[in-house]
Design a protein around this motif. Structure first.
Motif, PDB file in Angstrom:
ATOM      1  N   PRO A  23      31.729  50.145  43.829  1.00 22.87           N
ATOM      2  CA  PRO A  23      31.136  50.901  44.937  1.00 22.87           C
ATOM      3  C   PRO A  23      31.467  50.336  46.322  1.00 22.87           C
ATOM      4  CG  PRO A  23      29.479  49.511  43.916  1.00 22.87           C
ATOM      5  CD  PRO A  23      30.738  49.344  43.111  1.00 22.87           C
ATOM      6  N   GLN A  24      31.268  51.156  47.322  1.00 27.95           N
ATOM      7  CA  GLN A  24      31.317  50.790  48.746  1.00 27.95           C
ATOM      8  C   GLN A  24      32.662  50.253  49.204  1.00 27.95           C
ATOM      9  OE1 GLN A  24      27.967  48.201  49.293  1.00 27.95           O
ATOM     10  NE2 GLN A  24      26.493  49.822  48.887  1.00 27.95           N
ATOM     11  N   VAL A  25      33.748  50.863  48.751  1.00 24.47           N
ATOM     12  CA  VAL A  25      35.084  50.540  49.243  1.00 24.47           C
ATOM     13  C   VAL A  25      35.646  51.823  49.838  1.00 24.47           C
ATOM     14  CG1 VAL A  25      37.402  49.749  48.648  1.00 24.47           C
ATOM     15  CG2 VAL A  25      35.414  48.751  47.506  1.00 24.47           C
ATOM     16  N   TYR A  26      36.007  51.795  51.116  1.00 24.94           N
ATOM     17  CA  TYR A  26      36.459  52.999  51.797  1.00 24.94           C
ATOM     18  C   TYR A  26      37.785  52.743  52.502  1.00 24.94           C
ATOM     19  CZ  TYR A  26      31.552  53.940  50.982  1.00 24.94           C
ATOM     20  OH  TYR A  26      30.328  54.093  50.391  1.00 24.94           O
ATOM     21  N   GLY A  27      38.643  53.741  52.496  1.00 24.98           N
ATOM     22  CA  GLY A  27      39.907  53.669  53.216  1.00 24.98           C
ATOM     23  C   GLY A  27      41.088  53.331  52.338  1.00 24.98           C
ATOM     24  N   PRO A  28      42.294  53.561  52.867  1.00 26.58           N
ATOM     25  CA  PRO A  28      43.512  53.379  52.077  1.00 26.58           C
ATOM     26  C   PRO A  28      44.035  51.940  52.009  1.00 26.58           C
ATOM     27  CG  PRO A  28      44.068  54.244  54.221  1.00 26.58           C
ATOM     28  CD  PRO A  28      42.568  54.177  54.161  1.00 26.58           C
ATOM     29  N   HIS A  29      43.537  51.056  52.869  1.00 23.06           N
ATOM     30  CA  HIS A  29      44.077  49.691  52.861  1.00 23.06           C
ATOM     31  C   HIS A  29      43.390  48.839  51.787  1.00 23.06           C
ATOM     32  CE1 HIS A  29      40.636  49.565  55.607  1.00 23.06           C
ATOM     33  NE2 HIS A  29      40.528  48.285  55.292  1.00 23.06           N
ATOM     34  N   PHE A  30      44.158  47.909  51.234  1.00 22.37           N
ATOM     35  CA  PHE A  30      43.659  47.022  50.181  1.00 22.37           C
ATOM     36  C   PHE A  30      42.861  45.892  50.795  1.00 22.37           C
ATOM     37  CE2 PHE A  30      46.916  49.297  48.013  1.00 22.37           C
ATOM     38  CZ  PHE A  30      46.493  49.354  46.690  1.00 22.37           C
ATOM     39  N   ARG A  31      41.799  45.514  50.099  1.00 25.44           N
ATOM     40  CA  ARG A  31      40.975  44.402  50.559  1.00 25.44           C
ATOM     41  C   ARG A  31      40.431  43.645  49.356  1.00 25.44           C
ATOM     42  NH1 ARG A  31      37.408  48.948  52.448  1.00 25.44           N
ATOM     43  NH2 ARG A  31      39.498  49.731  52.400  1.00 25.44           N
ATOM     44  N   LYS A  32      40.029  42.425  49.594  1.00 23.84           N
ATOM     45  CA  LYS A  32      39.444  41.573  48.561  1.00 23.84           C
ATOM     46  C   LYS A  32      37.984  41.971  48.378  1.00 23.84           C
ATOM     47  CE  LYS A  32      38.633  36.656  47.705  1.00 23.84           C
ATOM     48  NZ  LYS A  32      38.884  35.305  48.236  1.00 23.84           N
ATOM     49  N   VAL A  33      37.612  42.262  47.130  1.00 23.41           N
ATOM     50  CA  VAL A  33      36.244  42.670  46.812  1.00 23.41           C
ATOM     51  C   VAL A  33      35.738  41.792  45.674  1.00 23.41           C
ATOM     52  CG1 VAL A  33      34.782  44.556  45.990  1.00 23.41           C
ATOM     53  CG2 VAL A  33      36.721  45.052  47.494  1.00 23.41           C
ATOM     54  N   SER A  34      34.614  41.142  45.888  1.00 24.98           N
ATOM     55  CA  SER A  34      34.017  40.309  44.840  1.00 24.98           C
ATOM     56  C   SER A  34      33.493  41.190  43.727  1.00 24.98           C
ATOM     57  CB  SER A  34      32.863  39.482  45.408  1.00 24.98           C
ATOM     58  OG  SER A  34      33.352  38.542  46.328  1.00 24.98           O
ATOM     59  N   ILE A  35      33.634  40.700  42.498  1.00 26.89           N
ATOM     60  CA  ILE A  35      33.151  41.431  41.328  1.00 26.89           C
ATOM     61  C   ILE A  35      32.382  40.472  40.432  1.00 26.89           C
ATOM     62  CG2 ILE A  35      34.945  43.212  41.293  1.00 26.89           C
ATOM     63  CD1 ILE A  35      36.402  41.481  39.186  1.00 26.89           C
ATOM     64  N   PRO A  36      31.434  40.992  39.648  1.00 22.54           N
ATOM     65  CA  PRO A  36      30.718  40.119  38.711  1.00 22.54           C
ATOM     66  C   PRO A  36      31.649  39.646  37.598  1.00 22.54           C
ATOM     67  CG  PRO A  36      29.715  42.328  38.811  1.00 22.54           C
ATOM     68  CD  PRO A  36      30.933  42.345  39.664  1.00 22.54           C
ATOM     69  N   PRO A  37      31.490  38.421  37.121  1.00 22.95           N
ATOM     70  CA  PRO A  37      32.383  37.890  36.081  1.00 22.95           C
ATOM     71  C   PRO A  37      32.413  38.727  34.803  1.00 22.95           C
ATOM     72  CG  PRO A  37      30.945  36.165  36.926  1.00 22.95           C
ATOM     73  CD  PRO A  37      30.492  37.454  37.542  1.00 22.95           C
ATOM     74  N   GLN A  38      31.308  39.371  34.451  1.00 25.70           N
ATOM     75  CA  GLN A  38      31.262  40.139  33.207  1.00 25.70           C
ATOM     76  C   GLN A  38      32.136  41.391  33.240  1.00 25.70           C
ATOM     77  OE1 GLN A  38      28.584  39.491  35.103  1.00 25.70           O
ATOM     78  NE2 GLN A  38      27.375  41.340  35.441  1.00 25.70           N
ATOM     79  N   THR A  39      32.659  41.776  34.399  1.00 25.71           N
ATOM     80  CA  THR A  39      33.545  42.948  34.455  1.00 25.71           C
ATOM     81  C   THR A  39      34.936  42.638  33.928  1.00 25.71           C
ATOM     82  OG1 THR A  39      34.220  42.472  36.711  1.00 25.71           O
ATOM     83  CG2 THR A  39      32.364  43.997  36.423  1.00 25.71           C
ATOM     84  N   HIS A  40      35.349  41.382  33.941  1.00 29.34           N
ATOM     85  CA  HIS A  40      36.659  40.953  33.428  1.00 29.34           C
ATOM     86  C   HIS A  40      37.799  41.772  34.045  1.00 29.34           C
ATOM     87  CE1 HIS A  40      34.606  38.448  30.552  1.00 29.34           C
ATOM     88  NE2 HIS A  40      33.911  39.496  30.148  1.00 29.34           N
ATOM     89  N   ARG A  41      37.768  41.972  35.346  1.00 28.54           N
ATOM     90  CA  ARG A  41      38.804  42.760  36.012  1.00 28.54           C
ATOM     91  C   ARG A  41      39.641  41.940  36.996  1.00 28.54           C
ATOM     92  NH1 ARG A  41      39.182  47.394  33.782  1.00 28.54           N
ATOM     93  NH2 ARG A  41      37.406  48.763  33.628  1.00 28.54           N
ATOM     94  N   GLY A  42      39.273  40.714  37.274  1.00 27.26           N
ATOM     95  CA  GLY A  42      39.982  39.938  38.277  1.00 27.26           C
ATOM     96  C   GLY A  42      41.183  39.212  37.722  1.00 27.26           C
ATOM     97  N   GLY A  43      42.162  39.012  38.558  1.00 29.91           N
ATOM     98  CA  GLY A  43      43.336  38.240  38.182  1.00 29.91           C
ATOM     99  C   GLY A  43      44.471  39.058  37.612  1.00 29.91           C
ATOM    100  N   LEU A  44      45.578  38.399  37.416  1.00 32.06           N
ATOM    101  CA  LEU A  44      46.808  39.035  36.957  1.00 32.06           C
ATOM    102  C   LEU A  44      46.717  39.584  35.547  1.00 32.06           C
ATOM    103  CD1 LEU A  44      49.806  39.555  37.665  1.00 32.06           C
ATOM    104  CD2 LEU A  44      50.306  37.372  36.574  1.00 32.06           C
ATOM    105  N   LEU A  45      46.035  38.897  34.658  1.00 29.93           N
ATOM    106  CA  LEU A  45      46.006  39.298  33.256  1.00 29.93           C
ATOM    107  C   LEU A  45      45.349  40.651  33.025  1.00 29.93           C
ATOM    108  CD1 LEU A  45      45.167  35.929  31.496  1.00 29.93           C
ATOM    109  CD2 LEU A  45      47.378  37.035  31.775  1.00 29.93           C
ATOM    110  N   THR A  46      44.500  41.075  33.929  1.00 27.79           N
ATOM    111  CA  THR A  46      43.827  42.359  33.765  1.00 27.79           C
ATOM    112  C   THR A  46      44.345  43.425  34.723  1.00 27.79           C
ATOM    113  OG1 THR A  46      42.069  41.632  35.244  1.00 27.79           O
ATOM    114  CG2 THR A  46      41.708  41.307  32.890  1.00 27.79           C
TER     115      THR A  46
END
Length: 108
Positions: A23-46
């Protein structure tokens, strides 16, 4: 290096954030967004590109992804496969490991 492989954030724009239900990400430019660890979406492997690059469109190939990661990212290629193992039949001929596996699965 560990953040690159596994992190607690993702780089997304509005479109990717919507796809991954962040949620709460707006616009076409990429930005760093913190995520909870249980989502397992961060990093290259995912990352979707890494997950898709060694698939054939129908099946995922985690072994191929692992080899790619070892060779291309970590510069530490896996060791060669072990020599083919075989077992003796009662008639003196030999079955290869693949023949044994096929027999165990019930296919010929």
């Amino acid at each position: 290096m560990m953040d690159f492989i596994h992190s607690d954030y993702v780089l997304v724009n509005e479109r990717l954030a919507a796809h991954y239900q962040i949620p709460q990400v707006y616009g076409p430019h990429f930005r760093k967004v913190s995520i909870p660890p249980q989502t397992h979406r961060g990093g290259l492997l995912t990352a979707a590109a890494v997950l898709a690059m060694n698939s054939d469109g129908k099946d995922s190939h985690p072994l191929k992804r692992g080899v790619w990661m070892l060779e291309r990212v970590l510069h530490d290629p896996p060791p060669p496969p072990p020599p083919e193992r075989s077992r003796s039949r009662s008639d003196g001929s030999r079955d290869s490991e693949n023949d044994i596996e096929r027999t165990n699965r019930g296919s010929s």
